[in-house]
Scaffold this motif. Sequence first.
Motif, PDB file in Angstrom:
ATOM      1  N   TYR A  32      -7.680  -1.666  -4.482  1.00  0.00           N
ATOM      2  CA  TYR A  32      -8.716  -1.211  -3.570  1.00  0.00           C
ATOM      3  C   TYR A  32     -10.066  -1.458  -4.227  1.00  0.00           C
ATOM      4  O   TYR A  32     -10.212  -1.380  -5.448  1.00  0.00           O
ATOM      5  CB  TYR A  32      -8.576   0.285  -3.277  1.00  0.00           C
ATOM      6  CG  TYR A  32      -7.526   0.631  -2.259  1.00  0.00           C
ATOM      7  CD1 TYR A  32      -6.182   0.708  -2.620  1.00  0.00           C
ATOM      8  CD2 TYR A  32      -7.868   0.879  -0.940  1.00  0.00           C
ATOM      9  CE1 TYR A  32      -5.217   1.027  -1.687  1.00  0.00           C
ATOM     10  CE2 TYR A  32      -6.902   1.203   0.008  1.00  0.00           C
ATOM     11  CZ  TYR A  32      -5.589   1.267  -0.376  1.00  0.00           C
ATOM     12  OH  TYR A  32      -4.630   1.590   0.554  1.00  0.00           O
ATOM     13  N   PHE A  82      -9.832   0.026  -7.849  1.00  0.00           N
ATOM     14  CA  PHE A  82      -8.729   0.924  -8.158  1.00  0.00           C
ATOM     15  C   PHE A  82      -7.408   0.194  -7.980  1.00  0.00           C
ATOM     16  O   PHE A  82      -7.176  -0.470  -6.968  1.00  0.00           O
ATOM     17  CB  PHE A  82      -8.730   2.137  -7.219  1.00  0.00           C
ATOM     18  CG  PHE A  82      -9.869   3.083  -7.432  1.00  0.00           C
ATOM     19  CD1 PHE A  82     -10.977   3.072  -6.595  1.00  0.00           C
ATOM     20  CD2 PHE A  82      -9.834   4.010  -8.472  1.00  0.00           C
ATOM     21  CE1 PHE A  82     -12.019   3.958  -6.789  1.00  0.00           C
ATOM     22  CE2 PHE A  82     -10.878   4.900  -8.672  1.00  0.00           C
ATOM     23  CZ  PHE A  82     -11.976   4.869  -7.828  1.00  0.00           C
ATOM     24  N   TYR A 109       5.666  -1.184  -5.054  1.00  0.00           N
ATOM     25  CA  TYR A 109       4.606  -1.731  -4.205  1.00  0.00           C
ATOM     26  C   TYR A 109       3.287  -1.403  -4.879  1.00  0.00           C
ATOM     27  O   TYR A 109       3.054  -0.255  -5.257  1.00  0.00           O
ATOM     28  CB  TYR A 109       4.693  -1.106  -2.811  1.00  0.00           C
ATOM     29  CG  TYR A 109       3.742  -1.677  -1.792  1.00  0.00           C
ATOM     30  CD1 TYR A 109       2.810  -0.876  -1.155  1.00  0.00           C
ATOM     31  CD2 TYR A 109       3.795  -3.023  -1.434  1.00  0.00           C
ATOM     32  CE1 TYR A 109       1.942  -1.392  -0.206  1.00  0.00           C
ATOM     33  CE2 TYR A 109       2.925  -3.548  -0.497  1.00  0.00           C
ATOM     34  CZ  TYR A 109       2.009  -2.720   0.115  1.00  0.00           C
ATOM     35  OH  TYR A 109       1.162  -3.247   1.052  1.00  0.00           O
ATOM     36  N   GLY A 153       6.417   4.121  -4.982  1.00  0.00           N
ATOM     37  CA  GLY A 153       7.831   3.850  -4.785  1.00  0.00           C
ATOM     38  C   GLY A 153       8.141   4.478  -3.456  1.00  0.00           C
ATOM     39  O   GLY A 153       7.537   4.127  -2.458  1.00  0.00           O
ATOM     40  N   ASN A 154       8.986   5.467  -3.429  1.00  0.00           N
ATOM     41  CA  ASN A 154       9.198   6.199  -2.189  1.00  0.00           C
ATOM     42  C   ASN A 154       8.315   7.447  -2.191  1.00  0.00           C
ATOM     43  O   ASN A 154       8.760   8.552  -1.886  1.00  0.00           O
ATOM     44  CB  ASN A 154      10.676   6.580  -2.071  1.00  0.00           C
ATOM     45  CG  ASN A 154      11.010   7.022  -0.665  1.00  0.00           C
ATOM     46  OD1 ASN A 154      10.314   6.692   0.282  1.00  0.00           O
ATOM     47  ND2 ASN A 154      12.074   7.806  -0.546  1.00  0.00           N
ATOM     48  N   THR A 155       7.055   7.235  -2.544  1.00  0.00           N
ATOM     49  CA  THR A 155       6.118   8.332  -2.774  1.00  0.00           C
ATOM     50  C   THR A 155       4.749   7.925  -2.238  1.00  0.00           C
ATOM     51  O   THR A 155       4.491   6.741  -2.029  1.00  0.00           O
ATOM     52  CB  THR A 155       5.957   8.591  -4.289  1.00  0.00           C
ATOM     53  OG1 THR A 155       5.525   7.373  -4.919  1.00  0.00           O
ATOM     54  CG2 THR A 155       7.262   9.044  -4.924  1.00  0.00           C
ATOM     55  N   PRO A 156       3.832   8.875  -2.066  1.00  0.00           N
ATOM     56  CA  PRO A 156       2.459   8.473  -1.760  1.00  0.00           C
ATOM     57  C   PRO A 156       1.869   7.657  -2.896  1.00  0.00           C
ATOM     58  O   PRO A 156       2.361   7.688  -4.030  1.00  0.00           O
ATOM     59  CB  PRO A 156       1.731   9.818  -1.611  1.00  0.00           C
ATOM     60  CG  PRO A 156       2.789  10.801  -1.291  1.00  0.00           C
ATOM     61  CD  PRO A 156       4.007  10.332  -2.017  1.00  0.00           C
ATOM     62  N   LEU A 157       0.808   6.949  -2.600  1.00  0.00           N
ATOM     63  CA  LEU A 157       0.170   6.106  -3.606  1.00  0.00           C
ATOM     64  C   LEU A 157      -0.322   6.935  -4.785  1.00  0.00           C
ATOM     65  O   LEU A 157      -0.837   8.037  -4.624  1.00  0.00           O
ATOM     66  CB  LEU A 157      -1.026   5.369  -2.998  1.00  0.00           C
ATOM     67  CG  LEU A 157      -0.737   4.311  -1.941  1.00  0.00           C
ATOM     68  CD1 LEU A 157      -2.048   3.690  -1.459  1.00  0.00           C
ATOM     69  CD2 LEU A 157       0.191   3.244  -2.486  1.00  0.00           C
ATOM     70  N   PHE A 161      -8.979  -1.474   1.250  1.00  0.00           N
ATOM     71  CA  PHE A 161      -7.841  -2.237   0.781  1.00  0.00           C
ATOM     72  C   PHE A 161      -8.243  -3.686   0.522  1.00  0.00           C
ATOM     73  O   PHE A 161      -8.960  -4.304   1.323  1.00  0.00           O
ATOM     74  CB  PHE A 161      -6.719  -2.183   1.819  1.00  0.00           C
ATOM     75  CG  PHE A 161      -5.591  -3.129   1.553  1.00  0.00           C
ATOM     76  CD1 PHE A 161      -5.422  -4.261   2.340  1.00  0.00           C
ATOM     77  CD2 PHE A 161      -4.709  -2.903   0.517  1.00  0.00           C
ATOM     78  CE1 PHE A 161      -4.391  -5.142   2.101  1.00  0.00           C
ATOM     79  CE2 PHE A 161      -3.676  -3.783   0.263  1.00  0.00           C
ATOM     80  CZ  PHE A 161      -3.522  -4.902   1.058  1.00  0.00           C
ATOM     81  N   LEU A 219      -1.081  -2.101  -5.116  1.00  0.00           N
ATOM     82  CA  LEU A 219      -2.248  -2.444  -4.307  1.00  0.00           C
ATOM     83  C   LEU A 219      -3.504  -2.403  -5.161  1.00  0.00           C
ATOM     84  O   LEU A 219      -3.562  -1.696  -6.173  1.00  0.00           O
ATOM     85  CB  LEU A 219      -2.425  -1.439  -3.153  1.00  0.00           C
ATOM     86  CG  LEU A 219      -1.240  -1.161  -2.246  1.00  0.00           C
ATOM     87  CD1 LEU A 219      -0.373  -0.031  -2.801  1.00  0.00           C
ATOM     88  CD2 LEU A 219      -1.712  -0.785  -0.857  1.00  0.00           C
ATOM     89  N   PHE A 257      -2.987   6.475  -7.932  1.00  0.00           N
ATOM     90  CA  PHE A 257      -4.129   5.630  -8.254  1.00  0.00           C
ATOM     91  C   PHE A 257      -4.455   5.694  -9.742  1.00  0.00           C
ATOM     92  O   PHE A 257      -4.279   6.729 -10.402  1.00  0.00           O
ATOM     93  CB  PHE A 257      -5.362   6.082  -7.472  1.00  0.00           C
ATOM     94  CG  PHE A 257      -5.334   5.699  -6.025  1.00  0.00           C
ATOM     95  CD1 PHE A 257      -4.657   6.484  -5.105  1.00  0.00           C
ATOM     96  CD2 PHE A 257      -5.983   4.564  -5.588  1.00  0.00           C
ATOM     97  CE1 PHE A 257      -4.626   6.135  -3.763  1.00  0.00           C
ATOM     98  CE2 PHE A 257      -5.964   4.203  -4.243  1.00  0.00           C
ATOM     99  CZ  PHE A 257      -5.279   4.988  -3.336  1.00  0.00           C
ATOM    100  N   GLY A 258      -4.975   4.582 -10.255  1.00  0.00           N
ATOM    101  CA  GLY A 258      -5.580   4.579 -11.569  1.00  0.00           C
ATOM    102  C   GLY A 258      -6.989   5.156 -11.488  1.00  0.00           C
ATOM    103  O   GLY A 258      -7.481   5.497 -10.414  1.00  0.00           O
ATOM    104  N   LYS A 259      -7.651   5.223 -12.660  1.00  0.00           N
ATOM    105  CA  LYS A 259      -8.976   5.840 -12.707  1.00  0.00           C
ATOM    106  C   LYS A 259     -10.091   4.892 -12.291  1.00  0.00           C
ATOM    107  O   LYS A 259     -11.222   5.316 -12.117  1.00  0.00           O
ATOM    108  CB  LYS A 259      -9.245   6.367 -14.113  1.00  0.00           C
ATOM    109  CG  LYS A 259      -8.348   7.533 -14.495  1.00  0.00           C
ATOM    110  CD  LYS A 259      -8.709   8.081 -15.868  1.00  0.00           C
ATOM    111  CE  LYS A 259      -7.836   9.287 -16.200  1.00  0.00           C
ATOM    112  NZ  LYS A 259      -8.181   9.878 -17.509  1.00  0.00           N
ATOM    113  N   GLY A 261     -15.816   4.817   1.516  1.00  0.00           N
ATOM    114  CA  GLY A 261     -14.436   5.029   1.109  1.00  0.00           C
ATOM    115  C   GLY A 261     -13.837   3.768   0.520  1.00  0.00           C
ATOM    116  O   GLY A 261     -14.345   2.667   0.733  1.00  0.00           O
ATOM    117  N   PRO A 262     -12.756   3.913  -0.251  1.00  0.00           N
ATOM    118  CA  PRO A 262     -12.081   2.725  -0.779  1.00  0.00           C
ATOM    119  C   PRO A 262     -11.577   1.840   0.357  1.00  0.00           C
ATOM    120  O   PRO A 262     -11.131   2.341   1.390  1.00  0.00           O
ATOM    121  CB  PRO A 262     -10.904   3.317  -1.564  1.00  0.00           C
ATOM    122  CG  PRO A 262     -11.303   4.720  -1.859  1.00  0.00           C
ATOM    123  CD  PRO A 262     -12.128   5.158  -0.696  1.00  0.00           C
TER     124      PRO A 262
END
Lengths: 112, 110
Positions: B36, B89, B32, B94-98, B46, B34, B100-102, B43-44
């Motif tokens: 931002y 961003f 998945y 996956g089955n984890t928190p997001l 979506f 995204l 992020f790239g830099k 704040g960022p």
Amino acid sequence: DADVTQTPRNRITKTGKRIMLECSQTKGHDRMYWYRQDPGLGLRLIYYSFDVKDINKGEISDGYSVSRQAQAKFSLSLESAIPNQTALYFCATGQGVGYEQYFGPGTRLTVT
Amino acid sequence: DQQVKQNSPSLSVQEGRISILNCDYTNSMFDYFLWYKKYPAEGPTFLISISSIKDKNEDGRFTVFLNKSAKHLSLHIVPSQPGDSAVYFCAASGNTPLVFGKGTRLSVIA
């Protein structure tokens, strides 16, 4: 009213002081997160919580602790602040995997 | 080791032209993705997402493309507007928190 609120919005503190950043949400989400943003480093995960009884360390948890007081409240503490913890801190909420996260407006923390 | 990479720190585009922001990932378990947008002192927020079962998702002026074999996604903004100037961003889970790239700072010049 904002769905995710953070207090304070700005804070200047001295090295060695204890400080708490607070986050509240009205979205009814179970999952809450704390991130830190540094210039050129993007958003890095500090801690996250999937419900009131569940707390997990993120990528950069050293020097931080959290408390999930209720479904809607998640606070981040710096037990003894140091200058390299100067950063923007963001709280976020989400429904889970496959859903977006919603961010608060951020807290700008300066440790002198 | 960075799992989500945005190799361009900044991008300048003329108003009305296309903006293309790129993102690469290394974890094949991500399913998945995204984008931002972040303005200063906010704040960022979506923008758009895509799941790994798709290769394209469109929302108005914004389109995200996913190339799973190359582990690459891109965000296209057409036409670009001055209000699109922000940091973008890329994020993945996956089955984890997001993760992020830099970020890429987009400047749309009028």
